[in-house]
Write an enzyme that holds these catalytic residues in place. Structure first.
Site, PDB file in Angstrom:
ATOM      1  CG  ASP A  95      -1.857  -1.052   0.992  1.00  0.00           C
ATOM      2  OD1 ASP A  95      -2.367  -1.682   0.069  1.00  0.00           O
ATOM      3  OD2 ASP A  95      -2.099  -1.686   2.412  1.00  0.00           O
ATOM      4  CE1 TYR A 154       3.818  -6.740   3.235  1.00  0.00           C
ATOM      5  CE2 TYR A 154       3.374  -8.936   3.575  1.00  0.00           C
ATOM      6  CZ  TYR A 154       3.208  -7.785   2.791  1.00  0.00           C
ATOM      7  OH  TYR A 154       2.949  -7.607   1.602  1.00  0.00           O
TER       8      TYR A 154
END
Length: 267
Positions: free
Chosen positions: A52, A110
């Site tokens: 994002d 992540y």
């Protein structure tokens, strides 16, 4: 025709995410423009996944097809000379023509970083969520463990998700704390790095997990409530979506095949 696979790191602060979109100014746009400037070819790259706006990557993977005969060892330096300084290609190799960066990714990890010191880090502020209040790190770790395994993660997915299934597998999830920047005699807690490793992730999934974990750390939720939230399969049951700047795509792993160097996937 050749299939080239590359690893790229980027600071996503000033970009509209990885994937090309109508507003432009994405990581993909700049990579494809650099490839065009170098090879004269208009290509479409395929990445292991999207990130994002404001989210960073230490190890994003992408591949593309080219008829260029530029030696593979020259691509990184040549592309970096044509890219903004906050996008750096660090690995390049030729892979079989049927290799696909997204479909063949086996594991993604992540990392989300919270600065839990009283004052923000001036030089790390682009990569950390500053939370000056006290956090119960043990409670956050206990809550995180409820997410390990194969589950329906609807509660931790964006309401805008269009995926037909929200079932994903989290292989491992853990917290590491770096107290090297803490000031003696203060309430500084250091940098809290949360790692989440899984088969794949839904839109905003890690950020929603982190927003919910912070609520646990603040004492507003008990660690065991993470299980209840997961089972609710309702976005409204989870906490807020944490800011993107603390999130980094840490690594993407693949099964080792002929033509793919092991060291690319083990960093």
């Amino acid at each position: 025709m050749r299939n080239l696979l590359m690893k790229v790191s980027y600071d996503g602060t000033d970009y509209n995410g990885f994937q090309t979109q109508p507003g432009g100014h994405t990581i993909q746009d700049y990579l494809e423009e650099a490839i065009l400037a170098l090879s004269g070819e208009q290509v479409k790259i395929t990445a292991s996944g999207r990130t994002d706006a404001g989210v960073h990557a230490r190890g994003q993977i992408f591949n593309f097809y080219t008829s260029s005969q530029i030696p593979v060892e020259r691509w990184c330096v040549a592309l970096n000379s044509r890219l903004p300084e906050d996008i750096v290609v660090t690995e390049a190799m030729e892979v079989p023509l049927d290799f696909h960066s997204r479909r063949e990714a086996k594991r993604k990890t992540y990392r989300y970083t919270i600065n839990a010191n009283q004052f923000p880090d001036l030089f790390g502020r682009r990569y950390q969520l500053h939370h000056p209040g006290s956090l119960d790190i043990e409670a956050m770790s206990a809550g995180l463990r409820h997410l390990i395994g194969t589950h329906d993660f609807t509660s931790f997915a964006s309401r805008k998700s269009t995926k037909p299934s929200h079932v994903r597998t989290i292989y491992d999830a853990w917290i590491e704390t770096d107290t090297s920047m803490c000031r003696p005699g203060t309430r500084d807690q250091g940098l809290i790095h949360t790692y989440v490793s899984g088969s794949g992730f839904l839109q905003h999934m890690v950020r929603i997990i982190m927003g919910t974990l912070i609520t646990v750390g603040e004492g507003k939720l008990k660690p065991d409530e993470m299980k209840r939230i997961l089972e609710a399969r309702n976005r409204a049951a989870a906490g807020p979506t944490a800011m993107g700047k603390g999130l980094m795509l840490w690594s993407v792993e693949y099964d080792i095949t002929d033509g793919v160097k092991p060291d690319l996937w083990n960093t």
